[in-house]
Enzyme design. Structure first.
Site, PDB file in Angstrom:
ATOM      1  N   LYS A 117       0.594  -1.230   0.254  1.00 26.67           N
ATOM      2  CA  LYS A 117       0.346  -0.177   0.112  1.00 26.67           C
ATOM      3  C   LYS A 117       0.954   1.179   0.081  1.00 26.67           C
ATOM      4  CE  LYS A 117      -3.952  -2.564   0.307  1.00 26.67           C
ATOM      5  NZ  LYS A 117      -3.548  -3.526   1.196  1.00 26.67           N
TER       6      LYS A 117
HETATM    7  C1  LIG Z   1      -4.378  -4.784   0.597  1.00 25.10           C
HETATM    8  C2  LIG Z   1      -3.572  -6.467   0.375  1.00 25.10           C
HETATM    9  C3  LIG Z   1      -4.092  -7.204  -0.234  1.00 25.10           C
HETATM   10  C4  LIG Z   1      -5.017  -6.903  -1.379  1.00 25.10           C
HETATM   11  O1  LIG Z   1      -4.714  -6.213  -2.520  1.00 25.10           O
HETATM   12  P1  LIG Z   1      -5.667  -5.680  -3.339  1.00 25.10           P
HETATM   13  O2  LIG Z   1      -5.739  -4.019  -4.367  1.00 25.10           O
HETATM   14  O3  LIG Z   1      -6.945  -4.695  -2.536  1.00 25.10           O
HETATM   15  O4  LIG Z   1      -6.550  -6.581  -4.002  1.00 25.10           O
HETATM   16  C5  LIG Z   1      -3.277  -7.561  -0.687  1.00 25.10           C
HETATM   17  N1  LIG Z   1      -1.978  -8.118   0.312  1.00 25.10           N
HETATM   18  C6  LIG Z   1      -1.595  -7.023   1.705  1.00 25.10           C
HETATM   19  C7  LIG Z   1      -0.753  -7.263   2.276  1.00 25.10           C
HETATM   20  C8  LIG Z   1      -2.639  -6.721   1.543  1.00 25.10           C
HETATM   21  O5  LIG Z   1      -2.094  -4.970   1.884  1.00 25.10           O
END
Ligand SMILES: *Cc1c(COP(=O)(O)O)cnc(C)c1O
Length: 494
Positions: A117
């Site tokens: 993120k």
């Molecule tokens: C948010 C997240 C995901 C999923 O990603 P999306 O873009 O919501 O599909 C997978 N792994 C981790 C560690 C995340 O923080």
């Protein structure tokens, strides 16, 4: 699709549910369209990989963002990129590509909150401030964020003490890791607000999305000098920066000789809200030679089932798993994919709303061939971590879901394309589950003590940003009912 303004042809962003269209700046500041739809680019820029070779992550980001942010100047984009991708990242490469025996791994967790993120949320505040300035917005921007664990912390770090903004985060009080929780409840900053809710991620996201389209509430807070926006991947400003790392990984592999020019590369993405894999989908549409898009789910496998059957069926129970950031049933960004493949989004969303289910048209079903979907159980996830640990690589539970699903894909397909697994979190963010996988006999004590255990078991260092986390002061202890989200927001904005 092109929108023209007199002689000029330039990219705008339109709602998935209507023809409402705005500039990039407006889309970023608004977060979501007034009709509840998500903004999508009105055209997909095309690239030649040769123009992107041998660029640093930052230089590549500057070029890619310029393709999408039509009303930003190059100087503005450069300043946003330089501000975002700095020494807060543990590696000066920003993203690392590692090569294992059976695939390569794109490590996206070297930012300051240890999840992918950070790749987008370190830049979103810069994009938003620049956009608000260009538009002459005077109200303070209140970022409302629902999180399954990782977005919240990354958004808090990004928006902390950013002038002209407040950031409010709602996380499911049960179901995230102790480390994730502690990262958020100890958040510094004069403009940060964090609440646990008695509910799951879908509850939080639905409540927040409802607030975004509540005209009465919006005008009420406007009179007090505020406006809402979103740091969730429903904001197009989250999605565009994520396209960058797919192009970057491809050029790195080309440079390193792992792939040849125009060779198709499969990508495997551990998926929750469908943001990360959608960025890969856009990169492919831009001309990046991506082969299969492999959508990996955990036991909340509504998405992997969708790719098998063409039916999105919400009628199932929610499960808290050992990959909690993917514990999601309502994947918001799938709406953008529906628009991408030419489906009637409004109709499907109406069906989802009244009968919790929709089915793609036969043309839509055809488009799904670009994808493969499958899921891994909690048990398979732990086995996968252990198996890779034995061969010398440590991965977290989310990435392990992707790795396990890739193995299922290989069994079914015999596809010999090179493959890139997207690694979305540091193993230290989910220490308890990782120790459980590799040395269950050592599973005792708090998640913080287990960080030391994991460090003893592996040569992988504890990331600096979480060293001593258990001793940080808790500043945000509140847990609220899921029905009081709106009331809580109003009380902040009194
Ligand atoms: C948010 C997240 C995901 C999923 O990603 P999306 O873009 O919501 O599909 C997978 N792994 C981790 C560690 C995340 O923080």
């Amino acid at each position: 699709m092109f929108l023209t303004d007199g002689q000029e042809t330039y990219m705008k962003y339109k709602s998935t549910r209507s023809n409402y269209a705005v500039t990039a700046s407006e889309a970023i500041v608004e977060g979501i369209a007034p009709d509840g739809g998500l903004f999508i680019p009105t055209l997909i820029p095309q690239i030649q990989i040769s123009d992107y070779m041998n660029l640093s992550y930052k230089d590549l980001a500057k070029k890619v963002l310029a393709l999408f942010l039509a009303d930003f100047s190059q100087e503005e984009i450069d300043a946003c990129v330089d501000g975002a991708y700095d020494e807060k990242f543990e590696t000066s490469n920003i993203a690392e590509v590692k090569h294992l025996e059976s695939y390569s791994v794109l490590e996206l967790y070297h930012g300051r909150t240890l999840a992918f993120k950070d790749m987008a949320l370190s830049i979103l505040p810069y994009l938003m401030k620049t956009a608000a300035h260009k538009l002459g917005i005077e109200e303070e921007i209140v970022i409302l964020t629902a999180t399954s664990g990782d977005t919240g912390k990354a958004a808090l770090e990004g928006f902390m003490d950013v002038d002209g903004t407040k950031i409010v985060v709602f996380y499911p009080s049960d179901g995230i890791s102790d480390i994730q929780k502690r990262q958020m409840t100890t958040q510094e900053g004069h403009n940060t607000y964090v609440y646990g809710i008695k509910g799951n991620f879908d509850d939080a996201q639905s409540a927040v999305k409802k607030i975004f389209v509540d005209d009465q509430l919006k005008s009420k807070i406007k009179s007090k000098g505020y406006r809402f926006s979103s740091a969730n991947s429903i904001n197009i400003g989250r999605l565009i920066p994520q396209i960058v790392y797919y192009i970057y990984a491809y050029t790195e592999m080309l440079k390193g000789g792992q792939i040849k020019e125009n060779e198709l590369l499969n990508v495997v993405v551990p998926t929750g809200n469908f943001g990360n894999i959608l960025a890969a989908n856009y990169a492919k549409a831009m001309g990046l030679p991506i082969g299969k898009l492999i959508c990996a789910s955990n036991e909340n496998y509504v998405l992997s089932e969708f790719f098998k059957t063409g039916v999105y069926d919400l009628e199932r129970s929610f499960k808290v798993t050992n990959s909690p950031s993917m514990d999601i049933l309502i994947s918001s960004n799938l709406e953008r994919y529906l628009a991408f493949i030419g489906e009637d989004v409004k109709e499907h969303m109406a069906r989802l709303n009244d009968s919790k289910k929709y089915t793609l048209s036969s043309r839509g079903q055809e488009a799904l061939k670009d994808y493969y979907g499958n899921y891994a159980t909690e048990e398979e996830t732990l086995e996968e971590i252990n198996s890779l640990y034995q061969s010398g690589y440590l991965l977290d539970t989310h990435t392990a879901v992707a790795s396990a699903v890739y193995k299922k894909y290989l069994k079914e397909s015999n596809d010999s394309n090179k493959t890139l697994i997207v690694s979305t979190a540091s193993p230290y963010k989910f220490t308890k589950h990782v120790v459980h996988a590799i040395a269950p006999e050592r599973l005792s004590g708090s998640e913080f003590k287990l960080m030391k255990t994991l460090n003893d078991l592996t040569s992988v260092k504890i990331p600096k940003v979480i060293e001593g986390l258990e001793n940080f002061e808790i500043k945000h202890p509140k847990i609220i009912e899921k029905t009081s989200i709106q009331e809580t927001i109003e009380s902040i904005l009194r």
